[in-house]
Write a protein that holds these residues in place. Structure first.
Motif, PDB file in Angstrom:
ATOM      1  N   ARG A 165     -13.267  16.134  -0.259  1.00 32.91           N
ATOM      2  CA  ARG A 165     -13.014  17.402  -0.947  1.00 32.91           C
ATOM      3  C   ARG A 165     -11.970  17.209  -2.056  1.00 32.91           C
ATOM      4  O   ARG A 165     -12.155  17.657  -3.185  1.00 32.91           O
ATOM      5  CB  ARG A 165     -12.557  18.461   0.061  1.00 32.91           C
ATOM      6  N   ASN A 182     -12.372  17.175  -6.458  1.00 34.53           N
ATOM      7  CA  ASN A 182     -11.621  18.140  -7.259  1.00 34.53           C
ATOM      8  C   ASN A 182     -10.473  17.512  -8.032  1.00 34.53           C
ATOM      9  O   ASN A 182      -9.582  18.224  -8.485  1.00 34.53           O
ATOM     10  CB  ASN A 182     -11.074  19.252  -6.354  1.00 34.53           C
ATOM     11  N   SER A 205     -13.051  14.234   5.643  1.00 33.47           N
ATOM     12  CA  SER A 205     -13.678  15.337   4.900  1.00 33.47           C
ATOM     13  C   SER A 205     -12.725  15.868   3.831  1.00 33.47           C
ATOM     14  O   SER A 205     -13.155  16.241   2.736  1.00 33.47           O
ATOM     15  CB  SER A 205     -14.122  16.455   5.843  1.00 33.47           C
ATOM     16  N   ASP A 206     -11.423  15.865   4.121  1.00 32.76           N
ATOM     17  CA  ASP A 206     -10.433  16.287   3.125  1.00 32.76           C
ATOM     18  C   ASP A 206     -10.330  15.271   1.992  1.00 32.76           C
ATOM     19  O   ASP A 206     -10.096  15.639   0.838  1.00 32.76           O
ATOM     20  CB  ASP A 206      -9.061  16.487   3.770  1.00 32.76           C
TER      21      ASP A 206
END
Length: 127
Positions: free
Chosen positions: A21, A25, A17-18
């Motif tokens: 994310r 970005n 999930s990181d």
């Protein structure tokens, strides 16, 4: 830290999930093999449409990506595109991996190919 290295490190630490994310970005200058990790992370996080699109974008680089056909087929299965997935499973040149058998069996079952699924189970047991 280099964005490519950061994504690889997050993935190696099981932080899919990181990975997503961070990728969302960061700059678009991410190497194809690292974008592949992002596509797999989408799969692991249940974001199947995103996985399918990311993996499709990498189609030209697929010959350099291990298990590409299997992961792309898995994304297609999860999106309900069973026949397309079946075609990708058949294109796979790495036919001895556990992932190949798992995806092939799931695909055969979804396509109603019970005999093929049974054959794949038998082959997997030999390997």
């Amino acid at each position: 830290m280099d964005p490519n290295l950061k994504i690889v490190t997050l993935f190696q630490n099981g932080k899919t999930s990181d990975v997503i994310r961070y990728y969302n970005n960061t700059s678009p200058d991410i190497a194809p093999n690292v974008q592949y990790i992002v596509g797999i992370s989408y799969l692991f996080e249940g974001e199947y449409e995103n996985a399918k699109h990311k993996l499709f974008e990498l189609k030209k680089a697929s010959s350099n990506l291990p298990d590409y056909c299997n992961y792309y087929a898995l994304a297609l299965i999860k999106c309900g595109e069973y026949q397309k997935a079946n075609n990708w499973v058949k294109k796979n040149k790495q036919k001895k991996s556990i992932l190949h058998f798992e995806v092939g069996i799931e695909c055969a079952m979804k396509c109603g190919q019970i005999k093929r699924a049974a054959r794949l189970v038998k082959e997997a047991k030999k390997n």
